[in-house]
Write a protein that holds these residues in place. Structure first.
Motif, PDB file in Angstrom:
ATOM      1  N   VAL A 120       0.848  -1.199   0.000  1.00 22.77           N
ATOM      2  CA  VAL A 120       0.000   0.000   0.000  1.00 22.77           C
ATOM      3  C   VAL A 120       0.879   1.242   0.000  1.00 22.77           C
ATOM      4  CG1 VAL A 120      -1.642   1.350   1.373  1.00 22.77           C
ATOM      5  CG2 VAL A 120      -1.972  -1.125   1.106  1.00 22.77           C
ATOM      6  N   ARG A 121       1.894   1.260   0.852  1.00 24.09           N
ATOM      7  CA  ARG A 121       2.783   2.421   0.961  1.00 24.09           C
ATOM      8  C   ARG A 121       3.441   2.745  -0.377  1.00 24.09           C
ATOM      9  NH1 ARG A 121       7.783   4.046   1.613  1.00 24.09           N
ATOM     10  NH2 ARG A 121       8.753   2.020   1.659  1.00 24.09           N
ATOM     11  N   LYS A 122       3.847   1.710  -1.085  1.00 27.30           N
ATOM     12  CA  LYS A 122       4.509   1.903  -2.379  1.00 27.30           C
ATOM     13  C   LYS A 122       3.520   1.966  -3.541  1.00 27.30           C
ATOM     14  CE  LYS A 122       8.989   0.130  -1.144  1.00 27.30           C
ATOM     15  NZ  LYS A 122      10.068  -0.797  -1.455  1.00 27.30           N
ATOM     16  N   GLN A 123       2.237   1.948  -3.213  1.00 29.15           N
ATOM     17  CA  GLN A 123       1.153   2.034  -4.197  1.00 29.15           C
ATOM     18  C   GLN A 123       1.207   0.928  -5.238  1.00 29.15           C
ATOM     19  OE1 GLN A 123       1.767   6.233  -5.251  1.00 29.15           O
ATOM     20  NE2 GLN A 123      -0.205   6.660  -4.283  1.00 29.15           N
ATOM     21  N   ARG A 124       1.623  -0.236  -4.825  1.00 30.40           N
ATOM     22  CA  ARG A 124       1.637  -1.383  -5.739  1.00 30.40           C
ATOM     23  C   ARG A 124       0.241  -1.990  -5.859  1.00 30.40           C
ATOM     24  NH1 ARG A 124       6.903  -3.037  -3.146  1.00 30.40           N
ATOM     25  NH2 ARG A 124       5.595  -4.424  -1.922  1.00 30.40           N
ATOM     26  N   VAL A 125      -0.554  -1.857  -4.799  1.00 32.72           N
ATOM     27  CA  VAL A 125      -1.940  -2.354  -4.830  1.00 32.72           C
ATOM     28  C   VAL A 125      -2.875  -1.260  -4.329  1.00 32.72           C
ATOM     29  CG1 VAL A 125      -1.356  -4.800  -4.529  1.00 32.72           C
ATOM     30  CG2 VAL A 125      -1.803  -3.386  -2.533  1.00 32.72           C
ATOM     31  N   HIS A 126      -4.078  -1.275  -4.867  1.00 33.67           N
ATOM     32  CA  HIS A 126      -5.115  -0.344  -4.448  1.00 33.67           C
ATOM     33  C   HIS A 126      -5.889  -0.946  -3.274  1.00 33.67           C
ATOM     34  CE1 HIS A 126      -4.556   2.027  -8.079  1.00 33.67           C
ATOM     35  NE2 HIS A 126      -4.526   0.895  -8.751  1.00 33.67           N
ATOM     36  N   LEU A 127      -6.435  -0.097  -2.447  1.00 34.87           N
ATOM     37  CA  LEU A 127      -7.234  -0.588  -1.323  1.00 34.87           C
ATOM     38  C   LEU A 127      -8.434  -1.390  -1.816  1.00 34.87           C
ATOM     39  CD1 LEU A 127      -7.215   2.476   1.119  1.00 34.87           C
ATOM     40  CD2 LEU A 127      -5.657   0.521   1.026  1.00 34.87           C
ATOM     41  N   SER A 128      -9.007  -0.982  -2.931  1.00 38.02           N
ATOM     42  CA  SER A 128     -10.148  -1.723  -3.493  1.00 38.02           C
ATOM     43  C   SER A 128      -9.751  -3.149  -3.864  1.00 38.02           C
ATOM     44  CB  SER A 128     -10.699  -1.008  -4.725  1.00 38.02           C
ATOM     45  OG  SER A 128     -11.183   0.258  -4.384  1.00 38.02           O
ATOM     46  N   SER A 129      -8.547  -3.304  -4.378  1.00 39.84           N
ATOM     47  CA  SER A 129      -8.059  -4.649  -4.725  1.00 39.84           C
ATOM     48  C   SER A 129      -7.893  -5.498  -3.473  1.00 39.84           C
ATOM     49  CB  SER A 129      -6.728  -4.559  -5.468  1.00 39.84           C
ATOM     50  OG  SER A 129      -6.875  -3.864  -6.667  1.00 39.84           O
ATOM     51  N   LEU A 130      -7.391  -4.888  -2.418  1.00 40.50           N
ATOM     52  CA  LEU A 130      -7.229  -5.634  -1.163  1.00 40.50           C
ATOM     53  C   LEU A 130      -8.570  -6.128  -0.637  1.00 40.50           C
ATOM     54  CD1 LEU A 130      -4.575  -3.489   0.741  1.00 40.50           C
ATOM     55  CD2 LEU A 130      -4.239  -5.676  -0.440  1.00 40.50           C
ATOM     56  N   VAL A 131      -9.592  -5.289  -0.766  1.00 35.52           N
ATOM     57  CA  VAL A 131     -10.926  -5.694  -0.318  1.00 35.52           C
ATOM     58  C   VAL A 131     -11.378  -6.928  -1.102  1.00 35.52           C
ATOM     59  CG1 VAL A 131     -13.359  -5.020  -0.297  1.00 35.52           C
ATOM     60  CG2 VAL A 131     -11.629  -3.438   0.550  1.00 35.52           C
ATOM     61  N   LEU A 132     -11.166  -6.921  -2.399  1.00 35.64           N
ATOM     62  CA  LEU A 132     -11.587  -8.063  -3.226  1.00 35.64           C
ATOM     63  C   LEU A 132     -10.790  -9.328  -2.929  1.00 35.64           C
ATOM     64  CD1 LEU A 132     -12.033  -6.260  -6.653  1.00 35.64           C
ATOM     65  CD2 LEU A 132     -13.836  -7.064  -5.117  1.00 35.64           C
ATOM     66  N   LEU A 133      -9.523  -9.167  -2.556  1.00 34.98           N
ATOM     67  CA  LEU A 133      -8.642 -10.312  -2.331  1.00 34.98           C
ATOM     68  C   LEU A 133      -8.586 -10.774  -0.873  1.00 34.98           C
ATOM     69  CD1 LEU A 133      -5.662  -9.093  -4.554  1.00 34.98           C
ATOM     70  CD2 LEU A 133      -7.324 -10.900  -5.109  1.00 34.98           C
ATOM     71  N   ARG A 134      -9.240 -10.060   0.013  1.00 32.77           N
ATOM     72  CA  ARG A 134      -9.054 -10.266   1.454  1.00 32.77           C
ATOM     73  C   ARG A 134      -9.243 -11.699   1.924  1.00 32.77           C
ATOM     74  NH1 ARG A 134     -13.975  -7.717   0.853  1.00 32.77           N
ATOM     75  NH2 ARG A 134     -15.744  -8.648   1.951  1.00 32.77           N
ATOM     76  N   ASP A 135     -10.152 -12.436   1.334  1.00 31.43           N
ATOM     77  CA  ASP A 135     -10.393 -13.818   1.779  1.00 31.43           C
ATOM     78  C   ASP A 135      -9.426 -14.824   1.167  1.00 31.43           C
ATOM     79  OD1 ASP A 135     -12.530 -12.962   3.363  1.00 31.43           O
ATOM     80  OD2 ASP A 135     -13.964 -13.169   1.709  1.00 31.43           O
ATOM     81  N   LEU A 136      -8.603 -14.375   0.243  1.00 30.00           N
ATOM     82  CA  LEU A 136      -7.677 -15.287  -0.439  1.00 30.00           C
ATOM     83  C   LEU A 136      -6.286 -15.306   0.182  1.00 30.00           C
ATOM     84  CD1 LEU A 136      -8.632 -14.394  -4.131  1.00 30.00           C
ATOM     85  CD2 LEU A 136      -9.510 -16.274  -2.717  1.00 30.00           C
ATOM     86  N   PHE A 137      -5.950 -14.292   0.974  1.00 32.30           N
ATOM     87  CA  PHE A 137      -4.604 -14.200   1.540  1.00 32.30           C
ATOM     88  C   PHE A 137      -4.341 -15.299   2.562  1.00 32.30           C
ATOM     89  CE2 PHE A 137      -4.898  -9.711   0.196  1.00 32.30           C
ATOM     90  CZ  PHE A 137      -3.668  -9.586  -0.441  1.00 32.30           C
ATOM     91  N   THR A 138      -3.145 -15.895   2.446  1.00 33.24           N
ATOM     92  CA  THR A 138      -2.633 -16.819   3.464  1.00 33.24           C
ATOM     93  C   THR A 138      -1.175 -16.451   3.695  1.00 33.24           C
ATOM     94  OG1 THR A 138      -1.816 -18.461   1.881  1.00 33.24           O
ATOM     95  CG2 THR A 138      -4.115 -18.707   2.624  1.00 33.24           C
ATOM     96  N   ARG A 139      -0.594 -16.977   4.740  1.00 34.33           N
ATOM     97  CA  ARG A 139       0.824 -16.709   5.000  1.00 34.33           C
ATOM     98  C   ARG A 139       1.686 -17.231   3.845  1.00 34.33           C
ATOM     99  NH1 ARG A 139       0.874 -13.979   9.272  1.00 34.33           N
ATOM    100  NH2 ARG A 139      -0.145 -14.530  11.210  1.00 34.33           N
ATOM    101  N   GLU A 140       1.245 -18.311   3.239  1.00 34.17           N
ATOM    102  CA  GLU A 140       2.017 -18.928   2.165  1.00 34.17           C
ATOM    103  C   GLU A 140       1.922 -18.165   0.850  1.00 34.17           C
ATOM    104  OE1 GLU A 140      -0.319 -20.777   4.011  1.00 34.17           O
ATOM    105  OE2 GLU A 140       1.266 -21.371   5.397  1.00 34.17           O
ATOM    106  N   ASN A 141       0.777 -17.492   0.582  1.00 33.02           N
ATOM    107  CA  ASN A 141       0.598 -16.893  -0.739  1.00 33.02           C
ATOM    108  C   ASN A 141       0.590 -15.368  -0.754  1.00 33.02           C
ATOM    109  OD1 ASN A 141      -1.909 -15.950   0.080  1.00 33.02           O
ATOM    110  ND2 ASN A 141      -3.087 -17.228  -1.314  1.00 33.02           N
ATOM    111  N   VAL A 142       0.811 -14.715   0.379  1.00 33.16           N
ATOM    112  CA  VAL A 142       0.667 -13.266   0.435  1.00 33.16           C
ATOM    113  C   VAL A 142       1.575 -12.553  -0.563  1.00 33.16           C
ATOM    114  CG1 VAL A 142       2.248 -12.952   2.395  1.00 33.16           C
ATOM    115  CG2 VAL A 142       0.479 -11.255   1.953  1.00 33.16           C
ATOM    116  N   ASP A 143       2.827 -12.942  -0.637  1.00 28.87           N
ATOM    117  CA  ASP A 143       3.749 -12.278  -1.562  1.00 28.87           C
ATOM    118  C   ASP A 143       3.351 -12.528  -3.014  1.00 28.87           C
ATOM    119  OD1 ASP A 143       5.405 -11.134   0.422  1.00 28.87           O
ATOM    120  OD2 ASP A 143       6.441 -13.049   0.682  1.00 28.87           O
ATOM    121  N   GLU A 144       2.989 -13.747  -3.311  1.00 28.63           N
ATOM    122  CA  GLU A 144       2.581 -14.107  -4.678  1.00 28.63           C
ATOM    123  C   GLU A 144       1.297 -13.369  -5.077  1.00 28.63           C
ATOM    124  OE1 GLU A 144       0.983 -18.072  -7.017  1.00 28.63           O
ATOM    125  OE2 GLU A 144       2.188 -18.320  -5.204  1.00 28.63           O
TER     126      GLU A 144
END
Length: 156
Positions: A120-144
């Motif tokens: 977010v700080r580096k503006q690589r992702v939008h907050l709206s995108s995070l909302v859409l992806l929020r249920d998909l994040f895991t410790r294993e896949n966060v970077d990917e």
């Protein structure tokens, strides 16, 4: 809902809050317009200033997210008689419902997955995108997942 006797930066009448928020935004817009007119920026200077200001926004949004994390950790919203962080953000801070939801979601994701805050700080992702992806994040896949979402809009 924030307590009726706690006076924050806004009155607790939603109509007054919306009117005050619109008035403050209009005042800020007029101030920026006057500054640009006074400085008589060239086209190149205007575009350069806009670009620099846009880059600063990511840093400011990240700072807000960190502060929201801390408010929630300290449970300050409850001390201020706000029933939720959403209530705190909309009534105490004057955020729109969408602004509050996106920032709270980003704060909670950042707490669980620290790379989110940096994206977010580096503006690589939008907050709206995070909302859409929020249920998909895991410790294993966060970077990917962040890499895959980088630079994309909700529609892309």
């Amino acid at each position: 809902m924030c307590g009726p006797h706690d006076r924050g930066p806004f009155e607790h009448d939603p109509t007054l809050e919306r009117r005050d928020t619109r008035r403050i935004r209009a005042l800020k817009n007029r101030m920026v317009e006057r500054l640009m007119i006074q400085q008589r920026l060239s086209n190149e200077e205007l575009l350069s200033t806009l670009s620099a200001t846009w880059r600063e926004e990511g840093v400011l949004v990240a700072r807000v997210i960190v502060m929201l994390m801390e408010v929630e950790d300290r449970r300050l919203h409850l001390e201020l008689a706000c029933s939720s962080m959403f209530d705190f953000c909309t009534r105490r801070l004057g955020m729109s419902e969408g602004e509050a939801f996106r920032r709270i979601t980003a704060a909670r994701l950042s707490k669980r997955f620290p790379p989110v805050l940096e994206a977010v700080r580096k503006q690589r992702v939008h907050l709206s995108s995070l909302v859409l992806l929020r249920d998909l994040f895991t410790r294993e896949n966060v970077d990917e997942l962040l890499a895959a979402a980088a630079g994309k809009t909700k529609r892309a």
